[in-house]
Design a protein around this motif. Structure first.
Motif, short mmCIF file in Angstrom:
data_model
loop_
_atom_site.label_atom_id
_atom_site.label_comp_id
_atom_site.label_asym_id
_atom_site.label_seq_id
_atom_site.Cartn_x
_atom_site.Cartn_y
_atom_site.Cartn_z
N GLY A 162 0.82 -1.21 0.00
CA GLY A 162 0.00 0.00 0.00
C GLY A 162 0.85 1.26 0.00
O GLY A 162 0.77 2.08 -0.90
N ILE A 163 1.70 1.39 1.02
CA ILE A 163 2.42 2.66 1.19
C ILE A 163 3.62 2.76 0.28
O ILE A 163 3.86 3.78 -0.36
N MET A 164 4.38 1.67 0.15
CA MET A 164 5.61 1.79 -0.62
C MET A 164 5.36 1.84 -2.12
O MET A 164 6.12 2.46 -2.86
N LEU A 165 4.31 1.19 -2.61
CA LEU A 165 4.07 1.22 -4.04
C LEU A 165 3.13 2.35 -4.44
O LEU A 165 3.10 2.76 -5.60
N LEU A 166 2.32 2.81 -3.51
CA LEU A 166 1.39 3.91 -3.83
C LEU A 166 1.61 5.07 -2.85
O LEU A 166 0.69 5.47 -2.13
N PRO A 167 2.81 5.63 -2.81
CA PRO A 167 3.10 6.63 -1.78
C PRO A 167 2.24 7.88 -1.88
O PRO A 167 1.86 8.45 -0.85
#
Lengths: 506, 482
Positions: free
Chosen positions: A279-284
């Motif tokens: 979630g966070i690392m690929l869609l920052p």
């Protein structure tokens, strides 16, 4: 690094599961022996990976192994650990090892004692190891497809483990509820992942599930805005995020002890970890836009979980809701998207994993002997089970976030980070610390001190040496990190730096 | 005029026919109690044919042979291997079927049907296609009603015959319209004629609809699914297993070849129709499966739902879509045969078919319990079994084609699936036999069952873990369609 250590760690439990299923059903001791040997070996390997990473002052992804699995679709078996996942691999090793120890149990017909797993241990350990292998796989996978593959493997054995060996009263309901919640979450996230895969292909022409590759896929801001929530929440269901936490306490209560340990100790981290990594690392960009919502959800979970835990009379429900509260702290730390919050979340994942595993282990030991988990019906356990009592108190101190224990090392940065974002949330969330202290101390007083109820007198047989080893292992981890934060914090920091880089130094 | 390539293109069929003739000649000389050996002969022969075909019958560049009657390409070849595998396993299952296994004609009918299916997969001409479909169907009508003393079986056979003939007649009418308006029966010439505008859009869609009736019956999609539960329940279980796997896959082989090759220009429109049918089929199949009490009916509805999932790949109308359909069917054939195999092994010993009768099964026979677990988890789409990867591939194809809504329907449906598959496993693992000690009621497997089930379990796990070779074959099969 030529020795494929991460593959060995991941596939060893699968191999052991197959071997155990091949053994004759009545060879219970031999089955347990194989399980313990495998778990010990896996723990050693995981510990070795951890120490290599720590002592070598490594950064970024290490121990990388790549095998082309399906080049036509860009699926590869790509393993590697960074500062975020290495502690979790170690955690899984610890929980697996101690879980096997306390499931060995003790059987004595005269004393009506049937601790641990006595019914079909062969199948139990085989399913437990499938679960463990899946968990290892998720933590070390750098390929999104493989991450899902292992993620689903980690979900379905839970159904069997809970419904077959669980608490008779609620096991069918709880097992089905848990499985459906987790499955829904994971397939929602899967759709998001497939959309990301094809969007990457449109943007860059690269057909690959490699997550390091995907970090530079150039997803547009509006795309991230739409797909962040399904992906993040889909995984976070397993992390017990409010308002999708409902399956979790029910599952804890219904599960047999070792499975509760796995469930609260490791599986919930699986959800938080996957939500972070995918979630966070690929869609920052999406994360930045939705951080406020995640922070609200997490803040509610922290406070609400603590309050509900406070009013529980069932020891397992109490710990179950305290897990919701503590996992809320993890997500709260993640939602800050700043250095302190993320470091705290990383350490909290490990600390909470060990702590809850310990709580559930001790609760299981008490239940096996007293046949009740109702706090008012218990008492005086300190005399009968002093070792377990000390363990529970240490766990309680960690839970309250006392300095000198790992809980403090984890929670302090989280609150620092939250303060930096939104001081109001920090103030509200800190209420939970007081509530936690209250219910933990009440539970300790009622269960371990005071007079023992008459009907329990003489029924409480001492715990076995294996149980003591398990308690000691778990406690020493928490104390060690509490006293020497340097054994974990710098490592997590390297992982956090990578996340912050993706977030653009936010 | 008989070139080597023509020989290679029908090599499996020649060998199947030879096997059938050998069976026909040998069987009458066997004594009554030896007749089940026909199963060893059929199954062993088929496995041998698979090996020989893989060695000598592999297609190269796609070519049309026998006056454009047969298309020799990977699509047909891969499907043929799948059908022969399914038939070989079914023959093993038939052997210990109490009433059907002792009679040589069961195996002969199986081979005859297999021959038809093989030709269905390679037909490049409407006449050939229709003959192939009938060749595949008629033996199956007989097999479904094979147990003459059993009313249910007779009903199943008759019902299957009635529905089958009606729908195939409707399809034949569609074929005759094609020939009447275009003057050709060659599938590979049709796309140009449709594209040239000689045929009106309305007519093209009527033809499409008529053909869909016939094929929809074969693959049991809504609204042509009514026969499936009754027929599966009534017919001998090995036959039901064969119907739900090979026969369904044969229908998909025709869909992929005929629709993809003949109607590419209308694809944007007919994929919408199929998308709607796919969504309805999954939903109806899964919803009805939830309330079933008979395990064969449950599997029947679940196989309807699976036709819906597989259709997603057709709807995607892309190379990945076609490849994912083929892959899905490969995984599904192994999985569903395994599920039916376990049901057969169980009911052969106990004579029972209700889900509640499975209580305590894992204690009676831990291995059979594990196999059933593998089959049902694979049907539910859980790794490391074939069903998971297969489902991810069709979903990926659907997302690529922009059918995100259909994928969401698919996902909701797989959740329903998880619910009832796991509910069934609850009986196997959790509940105890009422008032009995399980140890005294073991479920012993005979040798043919043991062999077949182990092969299938390994197949299901291999498809689900080492999926690269299977996918590259599926991909090769899809390569020449576009």
């Amino acid at each position: 690094m030529n020795f494929p250590i991460l593959s060995v760690i991941t596939f060893l439990p699968f191999a052991a599961a197959v071997i155990m299923l091949m053994m004759p059903a009545d060879r219970k001791t031999e089955v347990r022996g194989v399980a313990l040997a495998t778990a010990a070996l896996d723990l050693l390997l995981a510990g070795w990976v951890y120490l290599q990473y720590l002592l070598g002052h490594q950064t970024g992804y290490q121990f990388i192994e790549t095998y082309n699995w399906l080049p036509a679709l860009g699926i590869s078996l790509k393993f590697g650990v960074d500062g975020m996942s290495a502690p979790l691999v170690l955690l899984t090793g610890i929980v697996m090892f101690t879980g096997v120890l306390i499931s060995w149990g003790d059987f004595d017909e005269e004393k009506h004692l049937s601790a641990g797993i006595q019914d079909r241990p062969r199948e139990f350990f085989a399913f437990l190891f499938l679960l463990a292998g899946g968990v290892f796989g998720v933590f070390v996978s750098l390929d999104l497809f493989m991450l899902f593959f292992f993620y689903e493997i980690a979900v379905f054995p839970m159904y069997l483990l809970i419904s077959i060996w669980g608490w008779v009263k609620t096991r069918e309901y709880a097992a089905m509820k848990l499985t459906l919640y987790l499955f829904i979450g994971s397939v929602v996230a899967l759709v998001g992942a497939l959309v990301m895969y094809w969007t990457q292909y449109q943007n860059t022409g690269i057909l690959s599930f490699d997550m390091i590759q995907m970090e530079s896929a150039g997803f547009s801001a509006s795309f991230q805005y739409i797909w962040f929530l399904p992906v993040f929440l889909g995984f976070a269901v397993l992390g017990g995020i409010w308002p999708f936490h409902n399956w979790s306490p029910d599952g804890h209560v219904a599960a047999p002890t070792a499975v509760s340990m796995f469930h609260a100790g490791v599986l919930m981290k699986l959800g938080a970890f996957a939500a972070l990594r995918v979630g966070i690392m690929l869609l920052p960009e999406g994360a930045k836009q939705w951080a406020w919502l995640i922070m609200i959800f997490a803040g509610v979970a922290v406070v609400y979980g603590a309050f509900i835990a406070f009013v529980q009379t069932d020891l397992k429900y109490m710990i179950g809701f305290s897990s919701v509260s503590h996992m809320g702290l993890v997500v709260l730390g993640v939602s800050t998207l700043n250095h302190d919050g993320l470091v705290g979340a990383g350490v909290q994942m490990f600390s909470h994993g060990v702590m809850t595993a310990l709580f559930f282990a001790i609760t299981g030991m008490i239940y096996d002997r007293s046949h009740t988990r109702q706090i008012p019906e218990l008492g005086g356990m300190m005399k009968a089970l002093p070792f377990a009592g000390v363990g529970f108190i240490i766990g309680g101190l960690v839970s309250m976030g006392m300095p000198g224990f790992s809980g403090f090392v984890a929670e302090f940065p989280i609150f620092m980070g939250v303060w930096g974002r939104q001081w109001l949330v920090a103030v509200i969330a800190s209420i939970s610390i007081i509530i936690t202290a209250a219910y933990i101390m009440i539970a300790i007083r009622r269960v371990f001190f005071g007079p023992m109820p008459e009907k329990l007198e003489g029924h409480i047989s001492p715990i076995t040496a294996l149980d003591k080893i398990a308690i000691f292992t778990l406690c020493s981890c928490m104390v060690l990190i509490g006293i020497f934060p340097a054994v974990m914090v710098p490592m997590v920091e390297t992982g956090v730096e990578n996340i912050l880089r993706l977030l653009g130094g936010a | 005029m008989f070139t080597p390539i023509m020989f290679a293109s029908i090599l499996p069929e020649i060998l199947i026919l030879t096997l059938a003739v050998i069976l026909l000649c040998v069987e009458p000389f066997w004594k009554e109690d030896q007749r089940r050996n026909a199963g060893w002969l059929t199954s062993g022969g088929l496995f041998l044919i698979i090996i020989v075909s893989l060695l000598f019958g592999q297609p190269g560049e796609p070519t049309s042979v026998f006056g454009n009657m047969i298309r020799f390409d990977w699509l047909g070849f891969f499907f043929k291997i799948l059908f022969m595998f399914a038939a070989a396993v079914t023959a093993l299952f038939l052997m210990d079927h109490e009433k059907a296994g002792q009679r040589g004609e069961a195996y002969l009918l199986l081979l005859a049907s297999l021959l038809g299916m093989n030709l269905m997969a390679v037909s490049a001409d409407l006449i050939m296609l229709y003959l192939a479909i009938e060749t595949a169907s008629i033996p199956l009508y007989i097999l479904a009603g094979f147990l003459l003393a059993d009313d249910r079986s007779t009903e199943a056979g008759f019902k299957y015959l009635l529905f089958g003939t009606v729908t195939s007649t409707v399809m034949l009418y569609g074929f005759s319209l094609i020939f009447g308006f275009t003057g050709t029966t060659n599938i590979y010439l049709l796309s140009n004629l449709f594209a040239s505008g000689q045929i009106s859009v309305a007519l093209a869609f009527s033809i499409f609809a008529l053909v869909l009736v016939g094929i929809g019956f074969k693959i049991a999609i809504v609204p042509f699914q009514f026969w499936a539960p009754d027929v599966y329940q009534g017919s001998p279980t090995p036959v039901a297993g064969f119907l739900s796997t090979a026969s369904k896959a044969a229908g998909f082989a025709v869909i992929v070849r005929f629709f993809f090759v003949a109607f590419p220009d209308y694809a944007p429109s007919w994929t919408v129709i199929l998308a709607a049918l796919s969504a309805i089929t999954m939903t109806v199949g899964n919803l009805l499966a939830m309330s079933q009490t008979n395990i064969k009916r449950l599997l029947a509805y679940s196989s309807i739902a699976h036709a819906g999932y597989a259709l997603i790949g057709v709807v995607a109308f892309s190379q990945l879509g076609a490849a994912s359909v083929v892959f899905y069917l490969a995984a599904y054939i192994a999985t569903n045969l395994l599920a039916f195999g376990v049901v057969m092994a169980f009911s052969r010993v106990t004579g029972l078919e209700d889900i509640t009768d499975y209580a305590g099964m894992s204690r009676r026979s831990p291995w059979l319990g594990l196999m059933m677990l593998a089959a049902f988890l694979s049907l539910a789409g859980m790794p490391p079994f074939g069903g998971f990867v297969a489902k991810v591939f069709v979903f990926a194809a659907g997302v690529q084609a922009g059918y995100t809504w259909l994928i969401i329907v698919g996902i909701l449906n797989s959740i329903l699936g998880v619910y009832y598959y796991l509910n069934t496993m609850k009986y196997v693992y959790l509940y105890r036999m009422p008032n009995e000690d399980e140890e005294n009621h073991p479920i012993l497997l005979t040798r043919p069952y043991a062999i077949a089930l182990v092969v299938l379990v390994l197949g299901v796990i291999l498809v689900g873990t080492v999926f690269a070779p299977w996918f590259s074959w599926s991909n090769a099969a899809a390569l020449n369609l576009f």
